[in-house]
Scaffold this motif. Structure first.
Motif, PDB file in Angstrom:
ATOM      1  N   ASP A 125     -79.402  41.185 -70.042  1.00  0.00           N
ATOM      2  CA  ASP A 125     -78.347  40.199 -70.276  1.00  0.00           C
ATOM      3  C   ASP A 125     -78.556  39.480 -71.605  1.00  0.00           C
ATOM      4  O   ASP A 125     -77.688  38.715 -72.032  1.00  0.00           O
ATOM      5  N   PHE A 126     -79.686  39.717 -72.247  1.00  0.00           N
ATOM      6  CA  PHE A 126     -80.007  39.079 -73.515  1.00  0.00           C
ATOM      7  C   PHE A 126     -80.395  40.142 -74.535  1.00  0.00           C
ATOM      8  O   PHE A 126     -80.929  41.192 -74.185  1.00  0.00           O
ATOM      9  N   VAL A 127     -80.122  39.845 -75.792  1.00  0.00           N
ATOM     10  CA  VAL A 127     -80.565  40.734 -76.858  1.00  0.00           C
ATOM     11  C   VAL A 127     -82.093  40.688 -76.922  1.00  0.00           C
ATOM     12  O   VAL A 127     -82.700  39.627 -76.761  1.00  0.00           O
ATOM     13  N   ALA A 128     -82.694  41.835 -77.133  1.00  0.00           N
ATOM     14  CA  ALA A 128     -84.155  41.907 -77.191  1.00  0.00           C
ATOM     15  C   ALA A 128     -84.689  41.057 -78.339  1.00  0.00           C
ATOM     16  O   ALA A 128     -84.008  40.852 -79.356  1.00  0.00           O
ATOM     17  N   PRO A 129     -85.907  40.562 -78.205  1.00  0.00           N
ATOM     18  CA  PRO A 129     -86.490  39.706 -79.261  1.00  0.00           C
ATOM     19  C   PRO A 129     -86.589  40.437 -80.593  1.00  0.00           C
ATOM     20  O   PRO A 129     -86.868  41.638 -80.655  1.00  0.00           O
ATOM     21  N   GLY A 130     -86.353  39.710 -81.670  1.00  0.00           N
ATOM     22  CA  GLY A 130     -86.548  40.235 -83.012  1.00  0.00           C
ATOM     23  C   GLY A 130     -85.462  41.163 -83.517  1.00  0.00           C
ATOM     24  O   GLY A 130     -85.583  41.712 -84.618  1.00  0.00           O
ATOM     25  N   VAL A 131     -84.391  41.352 -82.752  1.00  0.00           N
ATOM     26  CA  VAL A 131     -83.323  42.254 -83.176  1.00  0.00           C
ATOM     27  C   VAL A 131     -82.462  41.574 -84.235  1.00  0.00           C
ATOM     28  O   VAL A 131     -82.164  40.377 -84.155  1.00  0.00           O
ATOM     29  N   THR A 132     -82.072  42.356 -85.256  1.00  0.00           N
ATOM     30  CA  THR A 132     -81.133  41.872 -86.267  1.00  0.00           C
ATOM     31  C   THR A 132     -79.971  42.852 -86.359  1.00  0.00           C
ATOM     32  O   THR A 132     -80.125  44.039 -86.063  1.00  0.00           O
ATOM     33  N   VAL A 133     -78.818  42.353 -86.753  1.00  0.00           N
ATOM     34  CA  VAL A 133     -77.655  43.195 -87.000  1.00  0.00           C
ATOM     35  C   VAL A 133     -77.113  42.840 -88.378  1.00  0.00           C
ATOM     36  O   VAL A 133     -76.793  41.681 -88.650  1.00  0.00           O
ATOM     37  N   GLU A 134     -77.072  43.838 -89.252  1.00  0.00           N
ATOM     38  CA  GLU A 134     -76.662  43.622 -90.643  1.00  0.00           C
ATOM     39  C   GLU A 134     -77.463  42.489 -91.291  1.00  0.00           C
ATOM     40  O   GLU A 134     -76.944  41.690 -92.073  1.00  0.00           O
ATOM     41  N   GLY A 135     -78.764  42.401 -90.917  1.00  0.00           N
ATOM     42  CA  GLY A 135     -79.636  41.387 -91.503  1.00  0.00           C
ATOM     43  C   GLY A 135     -79.585  40.029 -90.826  1.00  0.00           C
ATOM     44  O   GLY A 135     -80.342  39.120 -91.190  1.00  0.00           O
ATOM     45  N   MET A 136     -78.713  39.855 -89.813  1.00  0.00           N
ATOM     46  CA  MET A 136     -78.601  38.572 -89.114  1.00  0.00           C
ATOM     47  C   MET A 136     -79.430  38.618 -87.836  1.00  0.00           C
ATOM     48  O   MET A 136     -79.323  39.557 -87.038  1.00  0.00           O
ATOM     49  N   ALA A 137     -80.250  37.593 -87.621  1.00  0.00           N
ATOM     50  CA  ALA A 137     -81.094  37.530 -86.436  1.00  0.00           C
ATOM     51  C   ALA A 137     -80.244  37.208 -85.207  1.00  0.00           C
ATOM     52  O   ALA A 137     -79.519  36.211 -85.180  1.00  0.00           O
ATOM     53  N   VAL A 138     -80.339  38.079 -84.190  1.00  0.00           N
ATOM     54  CA  VAL A 138     -79.559  37.884 -82.964  1.00  0.00           C
ATOM     55  C   VAL A 138     -80.432  37.994 -81.726  1.00  0.00           C
ATOM     56  O   VAL A 138     -79.933  37.982 -80.602  1.00  0.00           O
ATOM     57  N   GLY A 139     -81.752  38.101 -81.910  1.00  0.00           N
ATOM     58  CA  GLY A 139     -82.656  38.235 -80.774  1.00  0.00           C
ATOM     59  C   GLY A 139     -82.542  37.066 -79.819  1.00  0.00           C
ATOM     60  O   GLY A 139     -82.486  35.908 -80.220  1.00  0.00           O
ATOM     61  N   MET A 142     -77.038  45.276 -77.690  1.00  0.00           N
ATOM     62  CA  MET A 142     -77.568  44.909 -76.374  1.00  0.00           C
ATOM     63  C   MET A 142     -78.551  45.955 -75.857  1.00  0.00           C
ATOM     64  O   MET A 142     -79.464  45.632 -75.087  1.00  0.00           O
ATOM     65  N   ALA A 143     -78.394  47.200 -76.269  1.00  0.00           N
ATOM     66  CA  ALA A 143     -79.285  48.276 -75.815  1.00  0.00           C
ATOM     67  C   ALA A 143     -80.466  48.489 -76.751  1.00  0.00           C
ATOM     68  O   ALA A 143     -81.308  49.355 -76.495  1.00  0.00           O
ATOM     69  N   ALA A 144     -80.547  47.711 -77.820  1.00  0.00           N
ATOM     70  CA  ALA A 144     -81.581  47.935 -78.830  1.00  0.00           C
ATOM     71  C   ALA A 144     -82.959  47.508 -78.346  1.00  0.00           C
ATOM     72  O   ALA A 144     -83.112  46.567 -77.559  1.00  0.00           O
ATOM     73  N   LEU A 145     -83.979  48.169 -78.845  1.00  0.00           N
ATOM     74  CA  LEU A 145     -85.361  47.810 -78.564  1.00  0.00           C
ATOM     75  C   LEU A 145     -85.768  46.602 -79.393  1.00  0.00           C
ATOM     76  O   LEU A 145     -85.136  46.301 -80.414  1.00  0.00           O
ATOM     77  N   PRO A 146     -86.804  45.895 -78.985  1.00  0.00           N
ATOM     78  CA  PRO A 146     -87.264  44.723 -79.755  1.00  0.00           C
ATOM     79  C   PRO A 146     -87.531  45.072 -81.222  1.00  0.00           C
ATOM     80  O   PRO A 146     -87.990  46.177 -81.537  1.00  0.00           O
ATOM     81  N   ASN A 147     -87.201  44.112 -82.086  1.00  0.00           N
ATOM     82  CA  ASN A 147     -87.459  44.217 -83.535  1.00  0.00           C
ATOM     83  C   ASN A 147     -86.652  45.321 -84.220  1.00  0.00           C
ATOM     84  O   ASN A 147     -87.023  45.792 -85.299  1.00  0.00           O
ATOM     85  N   SER A 148     -85.553  45.743 -83.601  1.00  0.00           N
ATOM     86  CA  SER A 148     -84.687  46.754 -84.221  1.00  0.00           C
ATOM     87  C   SER A 148     -83.750  46.099 -85.229  1.00  0.00           C
ATOM     88  O   SER A 148     -83.321  44.950 -85.057  1.00  0.00           O
ATOM     89  N   ASN A 149     -83.451  46.831 -86.279  1.00  0.00           N
ATOM     90  CA  ASN A 149     -82.442  46.393 -87.251  1.00  0.00           C
ATOM     91  C   ASN A 149     -81.213  47.268 -87.059  1.00  0.00           C
ATOM     92  O   ASN A 149     -81.231  48.450 -87.397  1.00  0.00           O
ATOM     93  N   ILE A 150     -80.157  46.705 -86.520  1.00  0.00           N
ATOM     94  CA  ILE A 150     -78.973  47.464 -86.123  1.00  0.00           C
ATOM     95  C   ILE A 150     -77.919  47.418 -87.224  1.00  0.00           C
ATOM     96  O   ILE A 150     -77.636  46.362 -87.800  1.00  0.00           O
ATOM     97  N   THR A 151     -77.325  48.562 -87.489  1.00  0.00           N
ATOM     98  CA  THR A 151     -76.205  48.659 -88.424  1.00  0.00           C
ATOM     99  C   THR A 151     -74.906  48.596 -87.631  1.00  0.00           C
ATOM    100  O   THR A 151     -74.785  49.224 -86.578  1.00  0.00           O
TER     101      THR A 151
END
Length: 276
Positions: free
Chosen positions: A32-46, A99-108
């Motif tokens: 239900d939460f974004v994994a820790p350390g995840v960023t999308v287009e350089g924005m922190a969303v963890g 939402m499905a990303a692993l911790p510390n992933s940088n998502i495009t």
């Protein structure tokens, strides 16, 4: 063993655990939460919830939105120039990836192309419905500048089927801030005097004659107080703050206006678009 007993035994064996080819894979759990350390287009969303993530992506979508550019008639040559597709962020698909990303992933982000409303192929296949050309007899610098500027303002204007076109609405007020210059205009007493936007009426009059060639309904038109030399008597159309040239596209297709100045001649065409 009787036949039916063998059949039951076979089914039982096939259904036993370990026959993985009959078992559906367990659904992948999405937190239900974004994994820790995840960023999308350089924005922190963890650590964000899905609702919080959607708000971030909406803001990101606004920042990265690129509108499409329609194909058009070149302002100087009148030739068809290609358009450009636009781009927008697919918020739903991007959110699911995050939402499905692993911790510390940088998502495009996932983007979608937006195709132009008018393609080069449509313009190249368009049919010329009406056209008119006038000579620029007074090519003084200010007047020629205003004619060119006004032609650019109506060039590539689209008139939808059944819609009314307003010259004043399309061109706006002739002000110095908008690039218009002083040039001779016919004053209230019928005498020539300097005024901002002198020369605009040659563009409106040329357009008016192109419309007459098609036979569309003209809903507003005003003559000059004195005859003008660039169109036959009674075929002019003056415009001012309280005087407009308006007409209706009486066809079932979109029409694009082309207005080009070349060798001291102004040509205005009306092009009916094909449907792709």
């Amino acid at each position: 063993m009787k036949f039916w007993e063998k059949a039951v035994a076979m089914v039982t064996i096939i259904a036993l655990p370990g026959c993985g080819w009959l078992q559906s894979p367990a659904p992948k759990h999405i937190s239900d939460f974004v994994a820790p350390g995840v960023t999308v287009e350089g924005m922190a969303v963890g650590g964000l919830t899905r609702a919080e993530l959607d708000n971030v992506l909406k803001s990101l979508a606004q920042q990265h939105y690129r509108p499409p550019k329609d194909a058009r008639f070149d302002d100087e040559t009148g030739k068809v120039t290609d358009g450009e597709p636009g781009r927008r962020l697919d918020i739903t698909a991007t959110a699911e990836r995050v939402m499905a990303a692993l911790p510390n992933s940088n998502i495009t982000g996932i983007y979608q192309d937006i195709q132009p409303a008018i393609s080069a192929a449509q313009l190249e296949q368009a049919r010329r419905l009406g056209s008119y050309t006038t000579e620029i007899l007074d090519a003084s610098p200010g007047r020629l500048h205003n004619i060119r500027l006004t032609a650019k303002l109506i060039n590539n204007a689209v008139v939808e089927p059944g819609a009314e076109f307003s010259f004043n609405r399309q061109t706006g007020e002739p002000t110095a801030e908008r690039g218009f210059k002083e040039a001779p205009v016919i004053g209230r007493d019928g005498q020539m005097e300097p005024g901002l936007g002198g020369g605009m009426c040659q563009v409106s009059s040329t357009l008016y004659n192109a419309v007459l060639a098609v036979g569309w309904p003209v809903t507003e038109r005003h003559p000059h107080s004195q005859p003008v030399a660039y169109v036959p008597k009674g075929r002019d159309a003056t415009t001012y703050t309280d005087k407009d040239l308006r007409f209706v596209n009486a066809t079932r297709q979109r029409v694009v206006i082309r207005a080009v100045v070349h060798s001291n001649r102004l040509t205005v065409d009306l092009w009916g678009l094909s449907k792709e």
